[in-house]
Design an enzyme around this catalytic site. Structure first.
Site, PDB file in Angstrom:
ATOM      1  CG  ASN A 173      -1.868   1.083   1.343  1.00 39.25           C
ATOM      2  OD1 ASN A 173      -1.641   2.085   0.621  1.00 39.25           O
ATOM      3  ND2 ASN A 173      -2.781   0.907   2.120  1.00 39.25           N
TER       4      ASN A 173
ATOM      5  NE  ARG B 122      -5.350   3.205  -0.766  1.00 41.73           N
ATOM      6  CZ  ARG B 122      -5.322   4.326   0.143  1.00 41.73           C
ATOM      7  NH1 ARG B 122      -4.271   3.949   0.928  1.00 41.73           N
ATOM      8  NH2 ARG B 122      -6.220   4.992  -0.096  1.00 41.73           N
TER       9      ARG B 122
ATOM     10  CG  HIS C  96     -10.475   7.061   1.522  1.00 38.84           C
ATOM     11  ND1 HIS C  96     -10.802   8.472   1.861  1.00 38.84           N
ATOM     12  CD2 HIS C  96      -9.215   7.161   1.868  1.00 38.84           C
ATOM     13  CE1 HIS C  96      -9.771   9.143   2.453  1.00 38.84           C
ATOM     14  NE2 HIS C  96      -8.900   8.407   2.226  1.00 38.84           N
TER      15      HIS C  96
ATOM     16  NE  ARG D 222      -4.861  14.803   1.225  1.00 37.39           N
ATOM     17  CZ  ARG D 222      -5.211  13.709   0.997  1.00 37.39           C
ATOM     18  NH1 ARG D 222      -6.266  13.294  -0.013  1.00 37.39           N
ATOM     19  NH2 ARG D 222      -4.734  12.582   1.875  1.00 37.39           N
TER      20      ARG D 222
ATOM     21  CD  GLU E 181      -7.317   1.629   3.281  1.00 33.56           C
ATOM     22  OE1 GLU E 181      -6.040   1.772   3.497  1.00 33.56           O
ATOM     23  OE2 GLU E 181      -7.869   2.802   2.993  1.00 33.56           O
TER      24      GLU E 181
END
Ligand code: AMP
Length: 393
Positions: free
Chosen positions: A9, A94, A182, A242, A380
């Site tokens: 990932n 990922r 996501h 962000r 994940e």
């Protein structure tokens, strides 16, 4: 020898990795770790090594300039040196962007790699790192199956209106649509929700993935209907660094009136804004919660205000709300953020049990609440390893 699957990932400044048995359906990793601080001060951390007594020594002195590809090779060397009983069977990655065409995981071959390269312009900060890691592994182990799992795939079930910007059709045709991200985290929550919420899982659910990157996804029948992130991972909620949703006119003003170039605007919006920009202290929610500085308090309050208002707009897309799930670093650990968001949702019938919320319990809504509220740790990697097992079966 045990056949194992390596899950990679790769983020902008880190690579998380984990090894799982190939011939089992366990979600438990055998070995798990992370190379953090890539590009500045790389650091190798093993968070779990089970019965395997692995040493971090060889990777202690990593040169500051080491790239994702170079670090991947170092990691493969390290795995080979320390896990004599393992045989690498396949790798799962990922990959941030699957564009419009990849609605499911895919085994990477040269044609697929070329197609993924064309998506780099849609995620310039993340996609190149994801692909560099795949290519480094392919050079070291030609023929080893590698499976790409996309953060955008889960959202391809969204109705057209959720995916459209109000831009001229030529822009839509050129791929300027709301992709959503996501997705691997949402897929994991969707997969496990029936075990926790029973039949409510199939109803009107919003999942709030609140971490350094933050977004929300509205689901019905455990499928994505709408999300707060759109064309890039910049839209939607306020995040660690962000800004989240911003009047596009602000960008024009910065460039035309303030003389900023695109690199400066990119840096401001992706790295200097959010919790860090508003607090002037940190991008880390835990640090801000512990600070008595009024700017830190305002940053936390703005984060919660924007989360609640955007959650309310998602409610329209699924005609109401039966369950709300908090996940990721902030969602799983910050009782304060959950309380502040839920206080703004009392008009929806949301009501928390204070003690359960403080304890990060799996269910934190009280008996009077008309919306079930859950805290569920995301995973994940479990979604990626499942996809790899299916691909090599
Ligand atoms: P993630 O990107 O999912 O790893 O989440 C990272 C974020 O979770 C950071 O802002 C952390 O400060 C936040 N976080 C982790 N633990 C806590 C905690 N106990 N309280 C508040 N925030 C936390």
């Amino acid at each position: 020898m045990m056949d194992v699957i390596l899950v990679m990932n790769a983020g902008s400044s880190s690579i998380k990795f984990a090894l799982y048995p190939a011939d089992s359906d366990t979600r438990m990793a055998l070995v798990q770790g992370k190379i953090a601080g890539i590009g500045s001060a790389p650091d190798f951390i093993i968070s779990k090594s089970g019965e395997y007594h692995l040493h971090e020594d060889e990777l202690e002195s990593i040169e500051a300039s080491a790239t994702h590809a170079e670090l991947t090779i170092r990691l493969l060397d390290w795995i080979q040196a320390h896990t004599a009983g393992f045989s690498l069977r396949a790798v799962g990655h990922r990959v941030v962007h699957g564009g419009r065409s990849f609605a499911a995981p895919v085994v990477i071959d040269p044609d697929i790699m070329n197609e993924l390269e064309t998506l780099v312009s849609l995620a310039p900060l993340h996609q190149p790192n994801n692909l560099a890691v795949c290519q480094a592994i392919a050079r070291r182990h030609p023929g080893l199956p590698q499976v790409a799992c996309f953060d955008t795939s889960f959202h391809r079930t969204q109705p057209r209106l959720s995916q459209l910007f109000a831009l001229p059709r030529a822009m839509t045709d050129a791929g300027i649509i709301r992709y959503g991200f996501h997705g691997l985290s949402y897929e994991y929550i969707a997969s496990i929700l029936p075990e926790i919420a029973g039949s409510v899982a199939e109803q009107r659910v919003i999942v709030a993935h609140l971490g350094n990157g933050s977004s929300m996804c509205a689901m019905k029948n455990r499928q994505s209907v709408a999300s707060t992130m759109g064309f890039t991972a910049l839209e939607g909620l306020m995040m660690g660094r962000r800004c989240g949703t911003l009047d596009a006119g602000v960008v024009l003003h910065m460039m035309e009136q303030m003389g900023m170039n695109s690199q400066e605007v990119t840096d401001l919006l992706y790295r200097q804004s959010g919790l860090l920009g508003v607090s002037g202290i940190s991008n880390d929610m835990h640090v801000l919660e512990g600070s008595s500085d009024p700017h830190a308090r305002e940053a936390v309050n703005l984060y919660c205000h924007r989360a609640a208002t955007q959650l309310a707009s998602l409610v329209c897309t699924i005609d109401g709300l039966d369950a709300l799930v908090f996940t990721a670093g902030i969602g799983e650990n910050s009782a304060l953020v959950r309380r502040k968001i839920c206080e703004k949702l009392s008009w929806l019938g949301v009501s928390l049990d204070g003690d359960d919320n403080e304890a990060n319990a799996t269910q934190i809504s009280d008996d009077a609440s008309s919306v079930r509220v859950h805290v569920i740790p995301t995973d994940e990697e479990a979604v990626i390893v499942k996809a790899v097992r299916e691909a090599i079966d």
